[in-house]
Motif scaffolding. Structure first.
Motif: not given
Length: 453
Positions: A228-244
């Motif tokens: 349901s969520g995660y803690s990670v470095g970039e770019p994998w948080n911004q990837a979730a935003v771009f993928k919606g």
């Protein structure tokens, strides 16, 4: 895998023909000139990529192959086994190995690769459930968002008999400790480890279940509903935003600011066998960190282009740029200025501070990876066994003598390896590396004193 002449090398083949009028003189030759270094596909591997592309390794007489690794365990094992000469590592990895949590081995670091650089992302459904508890101003969430807003959501899952699953990248990763810190600051118990009892799940008494997911797989695992969520470095948080598919709710600089995130690690035996090579590697990496932060991040656009290449991070340049160029997008369309999201040199970022090491050790104790109470001196001596500022200082002194840096770029000679106490934390708890046990006593959730499981 990279094993080719860098652009800098191609443009300076005259060196090989003896056309350099004033060659750089070293006191000793490197014990090993052909090196293989490992990394994980994250933007904070940038110092390795820049040292390679800008020819800083070659300036030191080192010919480096950079090789992406499948996951953090494989990377660590290959450094220990000697298949890799060194690697981009989680700051907790050399410490965890040295104290024997998981793999037991002597691993050391003389270089911090970056500060900050992580975030915590939740699924769209979880974000919508959190949002009514999040303070708003001018129609936008007030940051930093605390885990208090998540607690009612987790309680709803519990009532429905459903586990609340979250991903992090490795048991001794910054991401694990930051996620646990954030949850506990909101009154949510993230669970305990009990290695002395054979339980390394980290889920004892947990209200949220944390488990390992490799960084590049985070978005797909979130989209599949496995977590349901995660803690990670970039770019994998911004990837979730771009993928919606998800919303980053907090960046780690708001949880606890400007502390070591990744390090460059080598085995102790390798460091002892190759002192000149080690020092030269640190010199090249210091120059790379300096280039990355130069002139208020003026080089970051070029760095983004380099990192987007498949041999490095291999993610869309627009996704990488969202954090690397001083901004960060939270809810889609809510892009904010975050100039210190990634720090590679300023704030003495590259220096291996003992106090950074001690913070990681306190978190290992807090969550049971260190089962029993340890005196303050144990924390200090363990930090000094693993973090090696003396090698860093040798490298820095040569860079100053060669004109590649100024003395003011580095901590003063009389500093003791401890940063000033850190009060800028999401829960207001002050961290003083000189007093690890007193620090742990401040938390209502977590092991402290003589408490064991």
């Amino acid at each position: 895998m990279l094993h080719r002449l860098s652009p800098r090398r191609l443009s300076s083949l005259g060196l090989a023909l003896g056309l350099l009028s004033a060659p750089l003189l070293h006191a000793a030759e490197p014990e090993k000139a052909e090196l293989k270094l490992g990394f994980i596909k994250l933007t904070d591997m940038a110092p390795l990529a820049i040292a390679y592309e800008k020819g800083y390794f070659e300036d030191e007489g080192l010919y480096v192959t950079l090789e992406a690794q499948a996951n953090w365990k494989v990377l660590l094992d290959r450094v220990i086994d000697g298949e890799l000469d060194g690697a981009h590592m989680l700051s907790g990895q050399p410490l965890g190995a040295t104290i024997g949590f998981g793999t037991k081995a002597d691993v050391v670091t003389a270089f911090t690769m970056d500060l900050n650089g992580n975030a915590i992302t939740v699924s769209n459904d979880v974000w919508q459930a959190m949002k009514p508890q999040v303070p708003m101003a001018d129609g936008k969430p007030v940051h930093p968002i605390k885990a208090d807003a998540l607690r009612p959501v987790i309680e709803q899952y519990a009532v429905a008999g459903k586990p609340f699953n979250l991903g992090m990248v490795f048991p001794v990763s910054t991401h694990n400790y930051e996620l646990r810190y954030w949850l506990a600051a909101g009154g949510i118990n993230p669970g305990y480890y009990a290695p002395h009892k054979g339980d390394i799940s980290g889920q004892i008494d947990a209200q949220a279940l944390l488990s390992v997911t490799p960084p590049p797989q985070m978005p797909a695992t979130l989209e599949a509903g496995t977590i349901s969520g995660y803690s990670v470095g970039e770019p994998w948080n911004q990837a979730a935003v771009f993928k919606g598919i998800g919303v980053p709710v907090v960046a780690d600089y708001a949880i606890r600011r400007n502390m070591s995130e990744k390090v460059f690690g080598v085995s102790r035996s390798w460091a002892q066998a190759n002192p000149e090579t080690h020092k030269r590697l640190i010199k090249a990496l210091i120059r790379a960190g300096k280039w990355l932060d130069a002139d208020d991040n003026a080089n970051r656009a070029e760095a983004v282009e380099i990192l987007s290449r498949p041999e490095y991070v291999g993610a869309d340049a627009k996704v990488i740029a969202n954090s690397m160029t001083g901004t960060f997008e939270f809810e889609k369309g809510d892009k904010r200025e975050v100039p210190d999201f990634n720090v590679f040199f300023r704030y003495h970022a590259t220096y291996p501070y003992y106090s950074d090491a001690i913070w990681y050790l306190t978190q290992m104790r807090r969550w049971g990876q260190i089962a029993d109470a340890k005196p303050d001196d144990w924390y200090v001596q363990t930090a000094k066994r693993v973090f090696l500022p003396e090698i860093y200082r040798q490298a820095a002194a040569e860079l100053v003598a060669e004109g590649h840096a100024q003395a003011s770029d580095f901590p003063p000679a009389d500093e003791d390896g401890f940063r000033e106490p850190l009060a800028d934390t999401i829960d207001g708890v002050v961290y003083d590396g000189h007093q690890p046990n007193a620090y742990l006593q401040q938390f209502s959730i977590g092991l402290k004193g003589d408490r064991t499981l």
